[in-house]
Design a protein around this motif. Structure first.
Motif, PDB file in Angstrom:
ATOM      1  N   VAL A  70      93.441  48.609  75.231  1.00 55.32           N
ATOM      2  CA  VAL A  70      92.493  49.693  74.998  1.00 55.32           C
ATOM      3  C   VAL A  70      91.895  49.595  73.598  1.00 55.32           C
ATOM      4  N   LEU A  71      92.712  49.205  72.632  1.00 53.52           N
ATOM      5  CA  LEU A  71      92.202  49.040  71.265  1.00 53.52           C
ATOM      6  C   LEU A  71      91.101  47.977  71.212  1.00 53.52           C
ATOM      7  N   VAL A  72      91.308  46.870  71.913  1.00 52.63           N
ATOM      8  CA  VAL A  72      90.294  45.818  71.956  1.00 52.63           C
ATOM      9  C   VAL A  72      89.028  46.340  72.626  1.00 52.63           C
ATOM     10  N   GLN A  73      89.182  47.103  73.703  1.00 58.11           N
ATOM     11  CA  GLN A  73      88.020  47.651  74.392  1.00 58.11           C
ATOM     12  C   GLN A  73      87.271  48.655  73.529  1.00 58.11           C
ATOM     13  N   MET A  74      87.975  49.362  72.669  1.00 56.54           N
ATOM     14  CA  MET A  74      87.298  50.246  71.712  1.00 56.54           C
ATOM     15  C   MET A  74      86.361  49.439  70.818  1.00 56.54           C
ATOM     16  N   ALA A  75      86.833  48.283  70.377  1.00 51.12           N
ATOM     17  CA  ALA A  75      85.992  47.420  69.544  1.00 51.12           C
ATOM     18  C   ALA A  75      84.749  46.975  70.303  1.00 51.12           C
ATOM     19  N   HIS A  76      84.883  46.747  71.617  1.00 49.87           N
ATOM     20  CA  HIS A  76      83.723  46.374  72.429  1.00 49.87           C
ATOM     21  C   HIS A  76      82.649  47.452  72.368  1.00 49.87           C
ATOM     22  N   HIS A  77      83.053  48.719  72.431  1.00 47.59           N
ATOM     23  CA  HIS A  77      82.085  49.813  72.389  1.00 47.59           C
ATOM     24  C   HIS A  77      81.356  49.847  71.040  1.00 47.59           C
ATOM     25  N   PHE A  78      82.095  49.656  69.955  1.00 51.05           N
ATOM     26  CA  PHE A  78      81.454  49.646  68.635  1.00 51.05           C
ATOM     27  C   PHE A  78      80.500  48.467  68.509  1.00 51.05           C
ATOM     28  N   PHE A  79      80.941  47.292  68.981  1.00 49.11           N
ATOM     29  CA  PHE A  79      80.089  46.103  68.907  1.00 49.11           C
ATOM     30  C   PHE A  79      78.812  46.312  69.718  1.00 49.11           C
ATOM     31  N   ALA A  80      78.962  46.844  70.932  1.00 50.50           N
ATOM     32  CA  ALA A  80      77.795  47.075  71.780  1.00 50.50           C
ATOM     33  C   ALA A  80      76.834  48.071  71.136  1.00 50.50           C
ATOM     34  N   TYR A  81      77.407  49.101  70.517  1.00 42.36           N
ATOM     35  CA  TYR A  81      76.530  50.094  69.868  1.00 42.36           C
ATOM     36  C   TYR A  81      75.714  49.453  68.754  1.00 42.36           C
ATOM     37  N   SER A  87      68.604  50.856  64.298  1.00 41.42           N
ATOM     38  CA  SER A  87      68.853  50.921  62.864  1.00 41.42           C
ATOM     39  C   SER A  87      70.037  51.839  62.624  1.00 41.42           C
ATOM     40  N   LEU A  88      70.774  51.578  61.568  1.00 39.46           N
ATOM     41  CA  LEU A  88      71.895  52.430  61.208  1.00 39.46           C
ATOM     42  C   LEU A  88      71.530  53.376  60.076  1.00 39.46           C
ATOM     43  N   ASP A  89      70.241  53.431  59.750  1.00 36.12           N
ATOM     44  CA  ASP A  89      69.787  54.273  58.646  1.00 36.12           C
ATOM     45  C   ASP A  89      69.610  55.743  59.017  1.00 36.12           C
ATOM     46  N   PRO A  90      69.115  56.070  60.243  1.00 40.80           N
ATOM     47  CA  PRO A  90      68.840  57.475  60.554  1.00 40.80           C
ATOM     48  C   PRO A  90      70.083  58.347  60.475  1.00 40.80           C
ATOM     49  N   GLU A  91      69.866  59.584  60.163  1.00 45.74           N
ATOM     50  CA  GLU A  91      70.935  60.568  60.128  1.00 45.74           C
ATOM     51  C   GLU A  91      70.506  61.786  60.938  1.00 45.74           C
ATOM     52  N   PRO A  92      71.143  62.094  62.046  1.00 44.35           N
ATOM     53  CA  PRO A  92      72.320  61.417  62.595  1.00 44.35           C
ATOM     54  C   PRO A  92      71.947  60.109  63.299  1.00 44.35           C
ATOM     55  N   LEU A  93      72.951  59.293  63.572  1.00 41.26           N
ATOM     56  CA  LEU A  93      72.723  58.033  64.267  1.00 41.26           C
ATOM     57  C   LEU A  93      72.232  58.294  65.690  1.00 41.26           C
ATOM     58  N   PRO A  94      71.365  57.445  66.222  1.00 39.06           N
ATOM     59  CA  PRO A  94      70.836  57.660  67.571  1.00 39.06           C
ATOM     60  C   PRO A  94      71.911  57.419  68.626  1.00 39.06           C
ATOM     61  N   GLY A 118      83.679  59.203  66.360  1.00 40.61           N
ATOM     62  CA  GLY A 118      82.364  59.447  65.783  1.00 40.61           C
ATOM     63  C   GLY A 118      81.267  58.540  66.300  1.00 40.61           C
ATOM     64  N   LEU A 119      81.588  57.598  67.178  1.00 46.31           N
ATOM     65  CA  LEU A 119      80.563  56.701  67.710  1.00 46.31           C
ATOM     66  C   LEU A 119      79.663  57.498  68.662  1.00 46.31           C
ATOM     67  N   PRO A 120      78.358  57.555  68.411  1.00 46.01           N
ATOM     68  CA  PRO A 120      77.454  58.398  69.221  1.00 46.01           C
ATOM     69  C   PRO A 120      77.058  57.730  70.536  1.00 46.01           C
ATOM     70  N   ILE A 121      78.008  57.627  71.456  1.00 42.66           N
ATOM     71  CA  ILE A 121      77.722  57.041  72.762  1.00 42.66           C
ATOM     72  C   ILE A 121      77.903  58.106  73.835  1.00 42.66           C
ATOM     73  N   ARG A 122      77.124  57.953  74.911  1.00 43.27           N
ATOM     74  CA  ARG A 122      77.308  58.770  76.120  1.00 43.27           C
ATOM     75  C   ARG A 122      77.813  57.838  77.207  1.00 43.27           C
ATOM     76  N   LEU A 123      78.873  58.228  77.865  1.00 44.11           N
ATOM     77  CA  LEU A 123      79.520  57.368  78.849  1.00 44.11           C
ATOM     78  C   LEU A 123      79.101  57.761  80.258  1.00 44.11           C
ATOM     79  N   VAL A 124      78.641  56.775  81.007  1.00 46.59           N
ATOM     80  CA  VAL A 124      78.306  56.967  82.412  1.00 46.59           C
ATOM     81  C   VAL A 124      79.304  56.163  83.229  1.00 46.59           C
TER      82      VAL A 124
END
Length: 227
Positions: A70-81, A87-94, A118-124
Protein backbone atom coordinates in the motif's frame (compact mmCIF):
# COMPACT_ATOMS: atom_id res chain seq x y z
CA UNK A 1 14.89 -15.38 -2.19
CA UNK A 2 12.24 -17.90 -3.22
CA UNK A 3 9.02 -16.71 -4.84
CA UNK A 4 5.86 -18.76 -4.42
CA UNK A 5 3.02 -17.98 -6.83
CA UNK A 6 -0.52 -19.23 -6.24
CA UNK A 7 -2.35 -19.47 -9.55
CA UNK A 8 -6.15 -19.81 -9.40
CA UNK A 9 -6.75 -22.64 -11.87
CA UNK A 10 -9.38 -21.83 -14.46
CA UNK A 11 -9.74 -18.21 -13.37
CA UNK A 12 -7.05 -16.62 -15.56
CA UNK A 13 -6.75 -16.21 -19.31
CA UNK A 14 -4.34 -18.48 -21.14
CA UNK A 15 -1.93 -15.58 -21.66
CA UNK A 16 -1.95 -14.75 -17.93
CA UNK A 17 -1.38 -18.38 -17.04
CA UNK A 18 1.57 -18.64 -19.45
CA UNK A 19 3.08 -15.45 -18.01
CA UNK A 20 3.21 -17.14 -14.61
CA UNK A 21 4.08 -20.71 -15.59
CA UNK A 22 6.86 -20.08 -18.11
CA UNK A 23 9.28 -18.24 -15.82
CA UNK A 24 12.39 -20.41 -16.03
CA UNK A 25 14.03 -19.57 -12.72
CA UNK A 26 14.87 -22.07 -10.00
CA UNK A 27 13.67 -19.74 -7.26
CA UNK A 28 10.18 -19.24 -8.77
CA UNK A 29 7.61 -21.87 -7.75
CA UNK A 30 4.14 -21.71 -9.32
CA UNK A 31 1.26 -23.72 -7.88
CA UNK A 32 -2.12 -24.12 -9.52
CA UNK A 33 -4.73 -23.97 -6.77
CA UNK A 34 -8.43 -24.80 -6.78
CA UNK A 35 -10.60 -21.83 -5.86
CA UNK A 36 -11.03 -18.16 -6.67
CA UNK A 37 -8.94 -15.18 -5.57
CA UNK A 38 -10.87 -14.74 -2.31
CA UNK A 39 -10.29 -18.38 -1.40
CA UNK A 40 -6.57 -18.06 -2.17
CA UNK A 41 -6.29 -15.14 0.23
CA UNK A 42 -7.61 -17.12 3.20
CA UNK A 43 -4.57 -19.41 3.70
CA UNK A 44 -2.24 -16.49 3.05
CA UNK A 45 -3.87 -14.43 5.80
CA UNK A 46 -3.82 -17.46 8.10
CA UNK A 47 -0.10 -17.99 7.50
CA UNK A 48 0.76 -14.38 8.31
CA UNK A 49 -1.35 -14.50 11.45
CA UNK A 50 1.09 -17.15 12.73
CA UNK A 51 3.90 -14.82 13.76
CA UNK A 52 6.24 -17.60 14.91
CA UNK A 53 5.88 -19.42 11.56
CA UNK A 54 6.51 -16.22 9.61
CA UNK A 55 9.65 -15.41 11.60
CA UNK A 56 10.96 -18.97 11.34
CA UNK A 57 10.68 -19.02 7.55
CA UNK A 58 11.28 -15.28 7.00
CA UNK A 59 8.12 -14.84 4.94
CA UNK A 60 6.57 -11.80 3.30
CA UNK A 61 3.61 -11.25 1.00
CA UNK A 62 3.60 -9.12 -2.14
CA UNK A 63 -0.14 -8.50 -2.26
CA UNK A 64 -1.84 -5.68 -0.38
CA UNK A 65 -2.27 -7.75 2.77
CA UNK A 66 1.27 -6.42 3.23
CA UNK A 67 1.22 -2.75 4.28
CA UNK A 68 4.40 -2.18 2.25
CA UNK A 69 2.42 -2.78 -0.95
CA UNK A 70 0.00 0.00 0.00
CA UNK A 71 2.89 2.36 0.74
CA UNK A 72 4.28 1.79 -2.76
CA UNK A 73 0.84 2.39 -4.26
CA UNK A 74 0.62 5.67 -2.36
CA UNK A 75 3.78 6.75 -4.17
CA UNK A 76 2.08 5.87 -7.47
CA UNK A 77 -0.71 8.35 -6.71
CA UNK A 78 1.77 11.14 -5.93
CA UNK A 79 3.80 10.36 -9.06
CA UNK A 80 0.67 10.33 -11.23
CA UNK A 81 -0.49 13.63 -9.76
CA UNK A 82 2.83 15.33 -10.49
CA UNK A 83 2.63 14.07 -14.08
CA UNK A 84 -0.89 15.41 -14.57
CA UNK A 85 -0.84 18.71 -12.70
CA UNK A 86 0.05 21.47 -15.17
CA UNK A 87 1.85 23.42 -12.47
CA UNK A 88 2.58 23.20 -8.77
CA UNK A 89 2.50 26.98 -8.37
CA UNK A 90 -1.26 27.65 -7.92
CA UNK A 91 -2.70 27.88 -4.45
CA UNK A 92 -4.63 25.73 -3.82
CA UNK A 93 -3.25 22.99 -6.05
CA UNK A 94 -5.62 21.86 -8.84
CA UNK A 95 -7.52 18.61 -8.25
CA UNK A 96 -6.85 15.57 -10.42
CA UNK A 97 -9.39 12.78 -10.87
CA UNK A 98 -7.95 9.26 -10.61
CA UNK A 99 -9.90 6.24 -11.87
CA UNK A 100 -9.02 3.16 -9.83
CA UNK A 101 -10.08 -0.25 -11.21
CA UNK A 102 -10.05 -2.37 -8.09
CA UNK A 103 -10.76 -5.76 -6.60
CA UNK A 104 -9.27 -5.97 -3.10
CA UNK A 105 -9.19 -2.13 -2.83
CA UNK A 106 -5.46 -1.87 -2.10
CA UNK A 107 -4.85 0.92 -4.61
CA UNK A 108 -8.03 2.58 -3.38
CA UNK A 109 -6.83 2.50 0.22
CA UNK A 110 -3.51 3.96 -0.92
CA UNK A 111 -5.35 6.77 -2.72
CA UNK A 112 -7.46 7.49 0.36
CA UNK A 113 -4.35 7.80 2.50
CA UNK A 114 -2.60 9.99 -0.09
CA UNK A 115 -5.67 12.23 -0.13
CA UNK A 116 -5.57 12.39 3.67
CA UNK A 117 -1.94 13.49 3.39
CA UNK A 118 -3.08 16.47 1.35
CA UNK A 119 -2.82 15.22 -2.23
CA UNK A 120 -5.74 16.90 -4.10
CA UNK A 121 -7.08 13.85 -5.94
CA UNK A 122 -10.64 12.63 -6.45
CA UNK A 123 -10.96 8.86 -6.59
CA UNK A 124 -13.33 7.13 -8.98
CA UNK A 125 -13.75 3.44 -8.22
CA UNK A 126 -14.26 1.12 -11.18
CA UNK A 127 -15.56 -2.39 -10.47
CA UNK A 128 -16.92 -5.26 -12.54
CA UNK A 129 -19.88 -7.55 -11.81
CA UNK A 130 -18.31 -8.40 -8.46
CA UNK A 131 -19.52 -5.08 -7.13
CA UNK A 132 -19.32 -5.25 -3.33
CA UNK A 133 -17.38 -1.97 -3.20
CA UNK A 134 -19.99 -0.25 -5.38
CA UNK A 135 -22.80 -1.47 -3.09
CA UNK A 136 -20.88 -0.40 -0.01
CA UNK A 137 -20.37 3.13 -1.28
CA UNK A 138 -23.83 3.63 -2.75
CA UNK A 139 -26.00 1.78 -0.22
CA UNK A 140 -23.85 1.01 2.82
CA UNK A 141 -24.28 -2.68 1.93
CA UNK A 142 -21.00 -4.47 2.66
CA UNK A 143 -22.15 -8.01 1.98
CA UNK A 144 -21.14 -10.96 -0.13
CA UNK A 145 -23.02 -11.96 -3.25
CA UNK A 146 -23.99 -15.59 -3.70
CA UNK A 147 -20.88 -16.32 -5.75
CA UNK A 148 -17.88 -14.68 -7.37
CA UNK A 149 -18.65 -14.08 -11.04
CA UNK A 150 -15.86 -14.82 -13.48
CA UNK A 151 -15.11 -11.96 -15.89
CA UNK A 152 -12.35 -10.96 -18.31
CA UNK A 153 -10.87 -8.83 -15.50
CA UNK A 154 -9.87 -11.75 -13.30
CA UNK A 155 -7.80 -9.63 -10.90
CA UNK A 156 -11.02 -7.77 -10.02
CA UNK A 157 -13.08 -10.92 -9.46
CA UNK A 158 -13.13 -10.47 -5.71
CA UNK A 159 -15.98 -10.37 -3.20
CA UNK A 160 -13.85 -9.87 -0.06
CA UNK A 161 -11.99 -6.58 -0.55
CA UNK A 162 -9.91 -6.82 2.61
CA UNK A 163 -8.50 -3.30 2.25
CA UNK A 164 -11.95 -1.88 2.98
CA UNK A 165 -11.02 -2.49 6.62
CA UNK A 166 -8.35 0.19 6.24
CA UNK A 167 -10.79 2.53 4.48
CA UNK A 168 -13.43 2.05 7.21
CA UNK A 169 -10.75 2.92 9.75
CA UNK A 170 -9.97 6.16 7.88
CA UNK A 171 -13.62 7.13 7.49
CA UNK A 172 -14.40 6.36 11.14
CA UNK A 173 -11.78 8.85 12.29
CA UNK A 174 -9.26 6.11 13.13
CA UNK A 175 -11.72 4.36 15.44
CA UNK A 176 -10.22 0.90 15.81
CA UNK A 177 -13.09 -0.44 17.92
CA UNK A 178 -15.73 0.47 15.34
CA UNK A 179 -13.61 -0.96 12.54
CA UNK A 180 -12.93 -4.19 14.41
CA UNK A 181 -16.62 -4.66 15.22
CA UNK A 182 -17.57 -4.21 11.55
CA UNK A 183 -14.98 -6.67 10.29
CA UNK A 184 -15.73 -9.29 12.96
CA UNK A 185 -19.42 -9.12 12.04
CA UNK A 186 -18.51 -9.47 8.36
CA UNK A 187 -16.37 -12.54 9.07
CA UNK A 188 -19.22 -14.13 11.05
CA UNK A 189 -22.19 -13.30 8.83
CA UNK A 190 -20.69 -12.17 5.49
CA UNK A 191 -23.04 -9.19 5.70
CA UNK A 192 -22.71 -5.72 7.24
CA UNK A 193 -24.92 -2.67 6.96
CA UNK A 194 -22.69 0.32 7.60
CA UNK A 195 -23.81 2.51 10.49
CA UNK A 196 -25.60 5.62 9.26
CA UNK A 197 -23.05 7.89 10.89
CA UNK A 198 -20.29 6.17 8.91
CA UNK A 199 -22.02 5.80 5.55
CA UNK A 200 -23.42 9.34 5.53
CA UNK A 201 -20.26 10.94 6.84
CA UNK A 202 -19.10 13.63 4.38
CA UNK A 203 -15.85 12.58 2.81
CA UNK A 204 -14.19 13.65 -0.46
CA UNK A 205 -12.16 10.47 -0.79
CA UNK A 206 -14.63 8.58 -2.99
CA UNK A 207 -16.49 10.41 -5.72
CA UNK A 208 -18.16 10.15 -9.15
CA UNK A 209 -18.67 10.25 -12.07
CA UNK A 210 -19.20 6.65 -13.17
CA UNK A 211 -16.89 5.37 -15.91
CA UNK A 212 -17.67 1.91 -17.25
CA UNK A 213 -16.50 -0.24 -20.12
CA UNK A 214 -17.80 -3.51 -21.51
CA UNK A 215 -16.21 -5.61 -18.79
CA UNK A 216 -16.89 -3.52 -15.67
CA UNK A 217 -20.61 -3.19 -15.05
CA UNK A 218 -20.65 -0.38 -12.54
CA UNK A 219 -18.48 2.17 -10.84
CA UNK A 220 -18.69 3.35 -7.29
CA UNK A 221 -19.41 6.99 -6.65
CA UNK A 222 -20.59 8.43 -3.40
CA UNK A 223 -19.81 9.28 0.22
CA UNK A 224 -19.96 12.89 -1.03
CA UNK A 225 -19.01 15.02 -3.96
CA UNK A 226 -20.60 12.66 -6.55
CA UNK A 227 -21.11 14.52 -9.82
Amino acid sequence: MDIIVLLPKGHCTKIQELQMTTVLRENVHVFGVEGNSDELDEPIKAVFADVAFVKKHNLMSLNSINWSRVLVQMAHHFFAYFQCAPSLDPEPLPPVEVVVPTGAAGNLAAGCIAQKMGLPIRLVVAVNRNDIIHRTVQQGDFSLSEAVEQTLASAMDIQVPYNMERIFWLLSGSDSQVTRALMEQFERTHRVSLPKELHSKPSPVLSGPCLCSQVPRSCAGGWADAR
